[in-house]
Design a protein around this motif. Structure first.
Motif, PDB file in Angstrom:
ATOM      1  N   PHE A  67       0.811  -1.200   0.169  1.00 28.47           N
ATOM      2  CA  PHE A  67      -0.074   0.146  -0.082  1.00 28.47           C
ATOM      3  C   PHE A  67       0.851   1.260   0.064  1.00 28.47           C
ATOM      4  O   PHE A  67       0.600   2.307  -0.661  1.00 28.47           O
ATOM      5  CB  PHE A  67      -0.820   0.181   1.154  1.00 28.47           C
ATOM      6  N   ALA A  68       1.853   1.463   0.760  1.00 30.71           N
ATOM      7  CA  ALA A  68       2.997   2.364   0.633  1.00 30.71           C
ATOM      8  C   ALA A  68       3.297   2.558  -0.726  1.00 30.71           C
ATOM      9  O   ALA A  68       3.680   3.819  -1.039  1.00 30.71           O
ATOM     10  CB  ALA A  68       4.117   2.018   1.417  1.00 30.71           C
ATOM     11  N   ILE A  69       3.708   1.666  -1.491  1.00 30.79           N
ATOM     12  CA  ILE A  69       4.011   1.987  -2.848  1.00 30.79           C
ATOM     13  C   ILE A  69       3.225   2.404  -3.528  1.00 30.79           C
ATOM     14  O   ILE A  69       3.303   3.391  -4.470  1.00 30.79           O
ATOM     15  CB  ILE A  69       4.543   0.654  -3.360  1.00 30.79           C
ATOM     16  N   ALA A  70       1.801   1.999  -3.485  1.00 28.17           N
ATOM     17  CA  ALA A  70       0.661   2.462  -4.089  1.00 28.17           C
ATOM     18  C   ALA A  70       0.466   3.941  -3.847  1.00 28.17           C
ATOM     19  O   ALA A  70      -0.156   5.014  -4.500  1.00 28.17           O
ATOM     20  CB  ALA A  70      -0.670   1.833  -3.706  1.00 28.17           C
ATOM     21  N   ARG A  71       0.891   4.453  -2.532  1.00 27.74           N
ATOM     22  CA  ARG A  71       0.615   5.849  -1.948  1.00 27.74           C
ATOM     23  C   ARG A  71       1.755   6.707  -2.894  1.00 27.74           C
ATOM     24  O   ARG A  71       1.866   7.731  -3.203  1.00 27.74           O
ATOM     25  CB  ARG A  71       0.608   5.981  -0.635  1.00 27.74           C
ATOM     26  N   ALA A  72       3.056   6.055  -2.812  1.00 23.09           N
ATOM     27  CA  ALA A  72       4.168   6.753  -3.289  1.00 23.09           C
ATOM     28  C   ALA A  72       4.072   7.133  -4.931  1.00 23.09           C
ATOM     29  O   ALA A  72       4.731   8.167  -5.042  1.00 23.09           O
ATOM     30  CB  ALA A  72       5.570   5.919  -2.975  1.00 23.09           C
ATOM     31  N   ASN A  73       3.707   6.073  -5.564  1.00 18.68           N
ATOM     32  CA  ASN A  73       3.687   6.192  -7.185  1.00 18.68           C
ATOM     33  C   ASN A  73       2.234   6.977  -7.812  1.00 18.68           C
ATOM     34  O   ASN A  73       2.060   7.122  -8.749  1.00 18.68           O
ATOM     35  CB  ASN A  73       3.987   4.857  -7.807  1.00 18.68           C
ATOM     36  N   GLY A  74       1.665   7.336  -6.471  1.00 19.49           N
ATOM     37  CA  GLY A  74       0.031   8.125  -7.031  1.00 19.49           C
ATOM     38  C   GLY A  74      -1.039   7.236  -7.326  1.00 19.49           C
ATOM     39  O   GLY A  74      -1.902   7.657  -7.642  1.00 19.49           O
ATOM     40  N   THR A  75      -0.792   6.119  -6.982  1.00 19.10           N
ATOM     41  CA  THR A  75      -1.933   5.156  -7.186  1.00 19.10           C
ATOM     42  C   THR A  75      -3.236   5.660  -6.586  1.00 19.10           C
ATOM     43  O   THR A  75      -4.305   5.413  -6.884  1.00 19.10           O
ATOM     44  CB  THR A  75      -1.717   3.722  -7.406  1.00 19.10           C
ATOM     45  N   THR A  76      -3.079   5.530  -5.386  1.00 18.81           N
ATOM     46  CA  THR A  76      -4.049   5.858  -4.325  1.00 18.81           C
ATOM     47  C   THR A  76      -5.024   7.355  -4.782  1.00 18.81           C
ATOM     48  O   THR A  76      -5.850   7.742  -4.793  1.00 18.81           O
ATOM     49  CB  THR A  76      -3.794   6.147  -2.820  1.00 18.81           C
ATOM     50  N   ASP A  77      -3.843   8.165  -5.309  1.00 15.60           N
ATOM     51  CA  ASP A  77      -4.477   9.874  -5.395  1.00 15.60           C
ATOM     52  C   ASP A  77      -5.165   9.451  -6.859  1.00 15.60           C
ATOM     53  O   ASP A  77      -6.202   9.956  -6.963  1.00 15.60           O
ATOM     54  CB  ASP A  77      -3.215  10.597  -5.894  1.00 15.60           C
ATOM     55  N   TRP A  78      -4.802   8.716  -7.663  1.00 17.00           N
ATOM     56  CA  TRP A  78      -5.591   8.185  -8.951  1.00 17.00           C
ATOM     57  C   TRP A  78      -6.944   7.675  -8.596  1.00 17.00           C
ATOM     58  O   TRP A  78      -7.892   8.052  -9.107  1.00 17.00           O
ATOM     59  CB  TRP A  78      -4.787   7.374  -9.849  1.00 17.00           C
ATOM     60  N   LEU A  79      -6.908   6.800  -7.683  1.00 13.96           N
ATOM     61  CA  LEU A  79      -8.100   6.142  -7.231  1.00 13.96           C
ATOM     62  C   LEU A  79      -9.140   6.991  -6.728  1.00 13.96           C
ATOM     63  O   LEU A  79     -10.191   6.977  -7.032  1.00 13.96           O
ATOM     64  CB  LEU A  79      -7.780   5.027  -6.327  1.00 13.96           C
ATOM     65  N   VAL A  80      -8.673   7.734  -5.840  1.00 10.74           N
ATOM     66  CA  VAL A  80      -9.678   8.943  -5.036  1.00 10.74           C
ATOM     67  C   VAL A  80      -9.961   9.954  -6.359  1.00 10.74           C
ATOM     68  O   VAL A  80     -11.259  10.138  -6.200  1.00 10.74           O
ATOM     69  CB  VAL A  80      -8.855   9.852  -4.102  1.00 10.74           C
ATOM     70  N   HIS A  81      -9.165  10.421  -6.986  1.00 10.80           N
ATOM     71  CA  HIS A  81      -9.917  11.429  -7.898  1.00 10.80           C
ATOM     72  C   HIS A  81     -10.707  10.798  -9.120  1.00 10.80           C
ATOM     73  O   HIS A  81     -11.714  11.180  -9.617  1.00 10.80           O
ATOM     74  CB  HIS A  81      -8.648  12.376  -8.694  1.00 10.80           C
ATOM     75  N   ALA A  82     -10.410   9.573  -9.687  1.00 15.79           N
ATOM     76  CA  ALA A  82     -11.200   8.929 -10.384  1.00 15.79           C
ATOM     77  C   ALA A  82     -12.697   8.749  -9.590  1.00 15.79           C
ATOM     78  O   ALA A  82     -13.590   8.755 -10.393  1.00 15.79           O
ATOM     79  CB  ALA A  82     -10.758   7.412 -10.815  1.00 15.79           C
ATOM     80  N   SER A  83     -12.780   8.335  -8.411  1.00 12.98           N
ATOM     81  CA  SER A  83     -13.927   8.432  -7.792  1.00 12.98           C
ATOM     82  C   SER A  83     -14.849   9.414  -7.804  1.00 12.98           C
ATOM     83  O   SER A  83     -16.049   9.357  -7.788  1.00 12.98           O
ATOM     84  CB  SER A  83     -13.668   7.564  -6.307  1.00 12.98           C
ATOM     85  N   ILE A  84     -13.880  10.361  -7.465  1.00 15.39           N
ATOM     86  CA  ILE A  84     -14.644  11.741  -7.160  1.00 15.39           C
ATOM     87  C   ILE A  84     -15.246  12.265  -8.404  1.00 15.39           C
ATOM     88  O   ILE A  84     -16.416  12.877  -8.648  1.00 15.39           O
ATOM     89  CB  ILE A  84     -13.575  12.783  -6.799  1.00 15.39           C
ATOM     90  N   ARG A  85     -14.767  11.902  -9.722  1.00 16.07           N
ATOM     91  CA  ARG A  85     -15.111  12.379 -10.799  1.00 16.07           C
ATOM     92  C   ARG A  85     -16.565  11.668 -11.169  1.00 16.07           C
ATOM     93  O   ARG A  85     -17.514  12.172 -11.852  1.00 16.07           O
ATOM     94  CB  ARG A  85     -14.320  11.992 -12.138  1.00 16.07           C
ATOM     95  N   LEU A  86     -16.906  10.502 -10.610  1.00 18.75           N
ATOM     96  CA  LEU A  86     -18.183   9.914 -10.729  1.00 18.75           C
ATOM     97  C   LEU A  86     -19.296  10.384  -9.946  1.00 18.75           C
ATOM     98  O   LEU A  86     -20.247  10.177 -10.610  1.00 18.75           O
ATOM     99  CB  LEU A  86     -17.980   8.526 -10.375  1.00 18.75           C
ATOM    100  N   VAL A  87     -18.723  11.426  -9.254  1.00 22.39           N
ATOM    101  CA  VAL A  87     -19.971  12.030  -8.478  1.00 22.39           C
ATOM    102  C   VAL A  87     -20.664  12.980  -9.451  1.00 22.39           C
ATOM    103  O   VAL A  87     -21.946  13.385  -9.254  1.00 22.39           O
ATOM    104  CB  VAL A  87     -19.471  12.872  -7.189  1.00 22.39           C
ATOM    105  N   GLY A  88     -20.035  13.544 -10.443  1.00 19.58           N
ATOM    106  CA  GLY A  88     -20.324  14.780 -11.055  1.00 19.58           C
ATOM    107  C   GLY A  88     -21.029  15.886 -10.311  1.00 19.58           C
ATOM    108  O   GLY A  88     -20.278  16.412  -9.375  1.00 19.58           O
ATOM    109  N   GLY A  89     -22.094  16.410 -10.559  1.00 17.99           N
ATOM    110  CA  GLY A  89     -22.729  17.485  -9.883  1.00 17.99           C
ATOM    111  C   GLY A  89     -23.499  17.056  -8.536  1.00 17.99           C
ATOM    112  O   GLY A  89     -24.077  18.052  -8.116  1.00 17.99           O
TER     113      GLY A  89
END
Length: 420
Positions: A67-89
């Motif tokens: 999980f630390a690798i996922a955080r270091a290379n930005g995978t967790t950020d990618w997952l967070v922002h991908a999920s946020i975009r699903l919210v729309g308005g």
């Protein structure tokens, strides 16, 4: 004073000192294991180390390393922002997206405070921008983290299932996971209704792809090769553990090493980001519990609880002990101590072991929204533009209500029917 009583009093002192002096409970537990083992139980070093949980050590290191690798290379950020975009308005969906994100992170191996630390700043930024109650958003983040926290490959799930196996108790990994998920979903639904979630359905964000908090720039949203490989590794970990019954710790370390070999620059910092405080905490507490077992304290205390004469009352008492202490101390440490204490009266067969362990797990973790716990403190610290004293009191009152209500509800639903 009997040796058994001395060892229990020392355990209480360990919890008190860890809570009031901010010392790692695991380090204190190692010291207590040495002192009690040598001076009270007359054990040598081999006898003390017999309780060291080597299997859980590998799970904790391996999963948090990946999980630390996922955080270091930005995978967790990618997952967070991908999920946020699903919210729309749709503002009303934002708290639930945060619940799902933190739940997914802990379910695939993130330590609960790590998941909350990642998501809470973004979630509370949403709350401030769109007029969402910070208590609602904070509770959704914490309960999401706990909802996913007992998956078979999660930290909590691995720890509890490991303890169950070590104590030769009947266990059901899926039942434990679903019990925690269901409990936190119900609590989150109640919080959503009580703190204005339904009113949010009448409002809509102006920017449909807006993302408060850290900007969703091209670098954050790009799925490059290291992130794609890390996502595949996380999927592979789930398949390997659930589909092929491979060891979660050894599998996670192997996958982490493969990613590190391919991209050493982004993975080098991951070793330092392994949840070493949590590793120390768990290994220390369980080593001390091993000393208690070696000197007969576990059997003595369990017979004492069972001696109440009403097994259901004893089970309820243990649930409340877990909830109250966990609101001020480590949930994982409490579970590591309470489950072995419950072994003797569970062995009597009048209480279902699977239901009891699930009730203890739920009782000891749902209270982490308390501002005295790590998760609650992270939520309090992450909230922008709030009256912190007022928010602290809100979290404290909410935590008190959870402590008062949830253990009894978990006992009624999981223990009374006799599951397991």
């Amino acid at each position: 004073m009997s040796a058994e009583l001395i060892s229990i009093l020392v355990l209480v002192v360990v919890f008190v000192i860890a809570t009031t002096r901010s010392i790692n409970m695991g380090a204190l537990a190692f010291a207590a294991a040495f002192v009690v083992g040598e001076l009270v139980a007359d054990l040598d070093a081999d006898g003390i180390f017999a309780g060291f949980p080597g299997d859980l050590f590998v799970v904790l290191v391996g999963v948090t390393y990946l999980f630390a690798i996922a955080r270091a290379n930005g995978t967790t950020d990618w997952l967070v922002h991908a999920s946020i975009r699903l919210v729309g308005g749709r503002i009303a969906l934002i708290p639930w997206v945060m619940f799902v994100i933190t739940g997914a992170l802990t379910a695939i191996g993130a330590v609960s405070p790590a998941a909350v630390a990642i998501v809470a700043p973004i979630a509370l930024s949403f709350a401030a921008r769109y007029g969402i109650s910070p208590l609602l958003m904070g509770a959704m983040v914490v309960h999401g983290a706990q909802g996913g926290g007992f998956s078979p490959i999660s930290i909590y799930g691995s720890i509890v299932n490991g303890i169950v196996e070590r104590e030769n108790l009947p266990g059901n990994e899926i039942a434990l996971f679903l019990a925690s998920l269901a409990a936190n979903l119900v609590i989150a639904g109640v919080v959503f209704v009580l703190f204005g979630g339904l009113k949010l359905a009448r409002h809509r964000a102006v920017e449909s792809d807006d993302s408060p908090g850290p900007p969703a720039d091209e670098e954050t949203t790009r799925l490059d090769a290291p992130r794609a490989a890390t996502l595949l590794a996380l999927i592979a970990l789930v398949v390997a553990v659930l589909g092929f019954d491979l060891d979660a710790g050894l599998t996670a370390i192997t996958l982490a090493v493969l990613i590190s070999a391919a991209w050493p620059d982004t993975s080098r910092q991951a070793v330092g980001a392994i949840a070493w405080p949590t590793v120390l905490l768990i290994c220390g507490v369980l080593t001390y519990v091993g000393v208690l077992e070696e000197m007969g304290t576990i059997k003595w205390a369990g017979e004492g609880v069972g001696g109440i004469g009403v097994p259901l009352l004893a089970a309820l008492l243990l649930c409340y002990i877990g909830a109250i202490v966990s609101a001020f101390a480590s949930s994982v440490g409490i579970m590591g101590a309470l489950i072995p204490l419950a072994v003797p009266f569970l062995a009597q067969g009048e209480i279902g072991a699977i239901g009891m362990i699930a009730a203890l797990a739920v009782s000891a973790t749902v209270v982490d929204v308390s501002p005295f716990s790590t998760n609650g403190a992270l939520v309090l610290a992450a909230a922008p533009d709030v009256d912190r004293e007022r928010f602290f009191k809100q979290l404290m009152v909410y935590g008190g209500v959870v402590v008062a209500v949830v253990p009894a509800a978990a006992w009624l639903v999981l223990v009374v029917p006799g599951f397991g």
